[in-house]
Every structure is written in C-alpha cells, then in structure tokens.
Design a protein around this motif. Structure first.
Motif, PDB file in Angstrom:
ATOM      1  N   GLU A   1      15.043 -12.518   0.539  1.00 44.28           N
ATOM      2  CA  GLU A   1      14.690 -11.260   1.191  1.00 44.28           C
ATOM      3  C   GLU A   1      13.299 -10.816   0.727  1.00 44.28           C
ATOM      4  OE1 GLU A   1      16.364  -6.690   1.635  1.00 44.28           O
ATOM      5  OE2 GLU A   1      17.568  -8.190   0.600  1.00 44.28           O
ATOM      6  N   GLU A   2      13.016 -10.959  -0.555  1.00 44.98           N
ATOM      7  CA  GLU A   2      11.690 -10.623  -1.092  1.00 44.98           C
ATOM      8  C   GLU A   2      10.622 -11.541  -0.501  1.00 44.98           C
ATOM      9  OE1 GLU A   2      12.119 -10.851  -5.344  1.00 44.98           O
ATOM     10  OE2 GLU A   2      13.718  -9.342  -5.329  1.00 44.98           O
TER      11      GLU A   2
ATOM     12  N   CYS B   1      25.916 -12.591  -6.685  1.00 46.45           N
ATOM     13  CA  CYS B   1      24.548 -12.078  -6.748  1.00 46.45           C
ATOM     14  C   CYS B   1      23.534 -13.177  -7.037  1.00 46.45           C
ATOM     15  CB  CYS B   1      24.435 -11.003  -7.822  1.00 46.45           C
ATOM     16  SG  CYS B   1      25.420  -9.540  -7.462  1.00 46.45           S
TER      17      CYS B   1
ATOM     18  N   SER C   1      18.669 -12.041  -3.830  1.00 41.13           N
ATOM     19  CA  SER C   1      17.644 -11.206  -3.196  1.00 41.13           C
ATOM     20  C   SER C   1      16.294 -11.909  -3.076  1.00 41.13           C
ATOM     21  CB  SER C   1      17.469  -9.918  -3.992  1.00 41.13           C
ATOM     22  OG  SER C   1      17.035 -10.223  -5.310  1.00 41.13           O
TER      23      SER C   1
ATOM     24  N   ALA D   1      24.864 -10.583   4.806  1.00 42.91           N
ATOM     25  CA  ALA D   1      23.752  -9.812   4.244  1.00 42.91           C
ATOM     26  C   ALA D   1      24.222  -8.445   3.771  1.00 42.91           C
ATOM     27  CB  ALA D   1      22.642  -9.667   5.285  1.00 42.91           C
TER      28      ALA D   1
ATOM     29  N   ILE E   1      26.120  -8.914   0.450  1.00 38.69           N
ATOM     30  CA  ILE E   1      25.198  -9.117  -0.660  1.00 38.69           C
ATOM     31  C   ILE E   1      24.507  -7.805  -1.026  1.00 38.69           C
ATOM     32  CG2 ILE E   1      23.035 -10.248  -1.353  1.00 38.69           C
ATOM     33  CD1 ILE E   1      24.064 -12.718   0.213  1.00 38.69           C
ATOM     34  N   ALA E   2      24.102  -7.037  -0.011  1.00 36.81           N
ATOM     35  CA  ALA E   2      23.440  -5.754  -0.268  1.00 36.81           C
ATOM     36  C   ALA E   2      24.373  -4.773  -0.975  1.00 36.81           C
ATOM     37  CB  ALA E   2      22.931  -5.162   1.040  1.00 36.81           C
TER      38      ALA E   2
ATOM     39  N   CYS F   1      23.884  -5.991  -8.110  1.00 29.15           N
ATOM     40  CA  CYS F   1      23.208  -7.187  -8.619  1.00 29.15           C
ATOM     41  C   CYS F   1      22.148  -6.851  -9.652  1.00 29.15           C
ATOM     42  CB  CYS F   1      22.609  -7.968  -7.456  1.00 29.15           C
ATOM     43  SG  CYS F   1      23.862  -8.665  -6.371  1.00 29.15           S
TER      44      CYS F   1
END
Length: 142
Positions: free
Chosen positions: A55-56, A38, A52, A12, A15-16, A20
């Motif tokens: 996560e959203e 991404c 993402s 995580a 990716i953060a 992206c």
C-alpha cells in the motif's frame, strides 16, 4: 470481474482493521500469513514483511504521478511458462513491479490503480478444475 474485486476489497478491509502496530512474531510453520496476518513471510527463517508495504509502494507511485491526467493504470503480473512438448513447468518468478505494488506472488493476476484516487483493484486468474489435481485445492473467491 466484480466478485474478484470485492474479495480483494474484503481482504484489504480485513488487513486495515488489524492492529498492526506490533513487531512480527516468528513464523513457526510455512505459509504466507501463518502466524500473523499483519506480516507476510515464507516461513520461520525468512524475513516478515509488513502487509502495509505494498500500500505504501502504491502511495509512492501516486506521488510520482500526481501531475498525470486522470486515468487507469493497468499492471499485468507474470505468467506461467511451459516448455514446448513437455510437462516441465519453468520456475515462476513474479514481475518485480507487480510484486512491489501488489505483493502477489502467483502467476496470472492483473492489477489496476486509478489516478488520482489511488483505488487499487486486483483481478485473480480463473483456474481450471484440473489445476487441483496437480496443485491441490483451489481457493474460492470468498
């Protein structure tokens, strides 16, 4: 337990840390993140989904549960099914809610979301060494 959670946390964080903001590049080869970390894609002729998205989706769930008392939501992913007395394995399809919240397509995973913080943790299945005979090399937690 803790090793699985920390490897998910490391992924995580990776990716953060990615930039992206750009559009997905076309995947030239099959594989989840074959050309661009991404975006998730099953190959050149499939839609590239932003990493993402899940996560959203979890943030949307938290918004709906904002008045819920503090606690821990536990989500079990789908499991492999094998017909009795046969070596036939049924085609696996992940539980829709699990795919929506975590983006994991493989069987045997469990995920948690802490309320109200939204901290998400994934727990990977422990695969037997014999798994590699049929499915190839087993990825390590690292």
């Amino acid at each position: 337990g803790a090793g699985r959670a920390s490897s998910f946390g490391a992924m995580a964080a990776l990716i953060a840390s990615l930039n992206c903001k750009s559009k997905a590049a076309a995947a030239a080869t099959p594989g989840a993140f074959a050309t661009d970390a991404c975006f998730f894609s099953r190959g050149a002729h499939t839609y590239a989904v932003p990493a993402s998205l899940h996560e959203e989706n979890r943030a949307n769930l938290l918004e709906r549960l904002r008045d819920h008392p503090p606690g821990l939501c536990v989500f079990a992913g789908g499991v492999d099914r094998v017909r009795e007395d046969t070596d036939h394995e049924e085609l696996f399809r992940q539980e829709s809610y699990f795919q929506y919240l975590f983006g994991v397509a493989e069987p045997g995973w469990v995920g948690t979301i802490e309320l109200p913080s939204g901290k998400a943790v994934l727990f990977a299945p422990e695969l037997a060494p014999e798994y590699a005979v049929w499915m190839g090399k087993i990825a390590t937690r690292e």
